[in-house]
Design an enzyme around this catalytic site. Structure first.
Site, PDB file in Angstrom:
ATOM      1  N   CYS A  12      -2.684 -13.994  10.735  1.00  0.00           N
ATOM      2  CA  CYS A  12      -2.333 -15.168   9.931  1.00  0.00           C
ATOM      3  C   CYS A  12      -1.939 -16.299  10.875  1.00  0.00           C
ATOM      4  CB  CYS A  12      -1.175 -14.834   8.988  1.00  0.00           C
ATOM      5  SG  CYS A  12       0.336 -14.354   9.871  1.00  0.00           S
ATOM      6  N   HIS A  74       9.248 -13.119  13.531  1.00  0.00           N
ATOM      7  CA  HIS A  74      10.075 -12.688  12.400  1.00  0.00           C
ATOM      8  C   HIS A  74      11.388 -13.453  12.280  1.00  0.00           C
ATOM      9  CE1 HIS A  74       7.566  -9.132  13.532  1.00  0.00           C
ATOM     10  NE2 HIS A  74       7.265  -9.248  12.264  1.00  0.00           N
ATOM     11  N   HIS A 124      14.461  -4.502   8.407  1.00  0.00           N
ATOM     12  CA  HIS A 124      13.317  -5.282   8.889  1.00  0.00           C
ATOM     13  C   HIS A 124      13.837  -6.502   9.655  1.00  0.00           C
ATOM     14  CE1 HIS A 124       9.749  -7.890   8.812  1.00  0.00           C
ATOM     15  NE2 HIS A 124       9.055  -6.791   8.655  1.00  0.00           N
ATOM     16  N   GLU A 126      12.882  -9.519   9.917  1.00  0.00           N
ATOM     17  CA  GLU A 126      12.978 -10.761   9.148  1.00  0.00           C
ATOM     18  C   GLU A 126      14.210 -10.759   8.243  1.00  0.00           C
ATOM     19  OE1 GLU A 126      10.700 -12.962   5.481  1.00  0.00           O
ATOM     20  OE2 GLU A 126       9.448 -11.833   6.884  1.00  0.00           O
ATOM     21  N   CYS A 194       4.438 -15.051   1.798  1.00  0.00           N
ATOM     22  CA  CYS A 194       3.548 -15.923   2.552  1.00  0.00           C
ATOM     23  C   CYS A 194       2.119 -15.891   2.005  1.00  0.00           C
ATOM     24  CB  CYS A 194       3.604 -15.535   4.031  1.00  0.00           C
ATOM     25  SG  CYS A 194       2.177 -14.782   4.753  1.00  0.00           S
ATOM     26  N   SER A 223       5.257  -4.281   7.902  1.00  0.00           N
ATOM     27  CA  SER A 223       5.561  -4.264   6.467  1.00  0.00           C
ATOM     28  C   SER A 223       4.359  -4.672   5.640  1.00  0.00           C
ATOM     29  CB  SER A 223       6.745  -5.192   6.182  1.00  0.00           C
ATOM     30  OG  SER A 223       7.064  -5.217   4.817  1.00  0.00           O
ATOM     31  N   ASN A 224       3.683  -5.762   6.036  1.00  0.00           N
ATOM     32  CA  ASN A 224       2.568  -6.237   5.205  1.00  0.00           C
ATOM     33  C   ASN A 224       1.389  -5.269   5.245  1.00  0.00           C
ATOM     34  OD1 ASN A 224       0.153  -7.604   6.915  1.00  0.00           O
ATOM     35  ND2 ASN A 224       2.069  -7.905   8.015  1.00  0.00           N
ATOM     36  N   SER A 266      -0.892  -8.908  11.427  1.00  0.00           N
ATOM     37  CA  SER A 266      -0.626  -8.884  12.862  1.00  0.00           C
ATOM     38  C   SER A 266      -1.621  -8.015  13.634  1.00  0.00           C
ATOM     39  CB  SER A 266       0.810  -8.393  13.123  1.00  0.00           C
ATOM     40  OG  SER A 266       1.084  -7.200  12.434  1.00  0.00           O
TER      41      SER A 266
END
Length: 322
Positions: A12, A74, A124, A126, A194, A223-224, A266
């Protein structure tokens, strides 16, 4: 075997910016460049940078005074920034702007006297950074059960924020429960999840309908990427999360499978290609790309690196955001 390659997939804008930032910092300052936590949650990327002289640390105390330190995509808490200043570190902030947006919302709500419900995953990076902006004002919930267990004082002003890399469906379920329990809870002016997370989830949701099995390229601590695997399994598909073909087995597939391949935000495109090559070689697979949504978002480099990037003439090529 038939392979459908999902688009969008992979890097991204925030990841591209962070990786470009570390590439440029290594060129400008020379190794070692210290990075607070992993630059992004991908083992291939992290290992590549280790070979080039990046040193990943979990504590500011590990960084020698006056060294170059890069904050990862993050984000970090004010406490970490203060510790970096105290050690006289040359800090370069590669926090994703969408994460920064959530930090600013947390600061705003806290200043206005709100109790903030943060929807996210405990531990996490973030979430730790966001909670650090207003630790006395933020309560973390991970699921609907967490909403039911919340204890807030009567009459408190409430607002919610979300981790940017959550499953859209999971977040919406938790938000619905929050609104049922607290009808007057405030929401951010614009949703926090996002654009890239949403787009990659949409592609899996649409394209997995015709697939037998889904491969998500990404690391286990992403996570994503985990959300993409979960989304595929919720659709009743066999799904694997892998760093590359080395994590897959021939026994996981049938020769006539229709395989959907995607990648977390990522995961580099080179890993996608090596996985395709393995399937083509092993199963004589054919490949087609299906575009669900176009992406053209780009984020600016951190200020300390912009002039150097201009002097270089062009940014390093580190992947694409197909």
């Amino acid at each position: 075997m038939k392979i459908t390659l999902a688009a969008p997939r992979g890097f991204c804008a925030g990841v591209n910016m962070a990786i470009d930032s570390l590439d440029l910092a290594l060129k400008k300052f020379g190794p070692p460049v210290y990075v607070y936590h992993e630059i992004v949650h991908n083992q291939y990327v992290v290992n590549r940078f280790k070979e080039e002289g990046a040193v990943f640390v979990d504590s500011i105390s590990e960084v020698p005074e006056s060294s170059v330190l890069l904050f990862s995509a993050h984000g970090v808490s004010p406490e970490v920034r203060q510790a970096a200043r105290q050690r006289k570190l040359n800090a370069v902030d590669a926090t994703c702007p969408l994460v920064t947006k959530v930090h600013l919302e947390a600061i705003k709500y806290a200043r206005e006297g709100y109790t903030i419900i943060l929807i996210g995953h405990e531990g996490h990076d973030e979430v730790i950074g966001t909670m650090g902006e207003a630790p006395e004002a933020i309560l973390l919930v991970e699921d609907e059960g967490g909403v039911d267990a919340l204890q807030v004082r009567e009459g408190a002003k409430l607002a919610y924020l979300t981790q940017t890399t959550l499953s859209v469906d999971d977040a919406n379920r938790i938000i619905r429960r929050l609104k049922q329990r607290f009808p007057h809870i405030e929401s951010p002016p614009k949703e926090d999840i996002c654009y890239a997370t949403q787009n990659r989830q949409e592609a899996v949701r649409v394209l997995s309908a015709d697939a037998d099995v889904v491969i998500v390229l990404g690391s286990q601590n992403s996570s994503n990427s985990q959300r993409l695997k979960e989304l595929a399994r919720e659709s009743g598909k066999r799904a694997f999360l892998a760093d590359g073909p080395q994590d897959l087995s021939k026994d996981d597939f049938s020769p006539d499978d229709h395989v959907l391949i995607t990648a977390g935000a990522s995961a580099p495109e080179s890993v996608v290609q090596s996985t395709i090559d393995w399937l083509v070689e092993t199963f004589d697979a054919t490949v087609q790309t299906s575009v669900v949504r176009e992406e053209s978002v780009k984020f600016p480099l951190p200020k300390p690196l912009r002039e150097f990037a201009k002097q270089q003439g062009e940014l390093p090529v580190v992947g694409d955001s197909n």
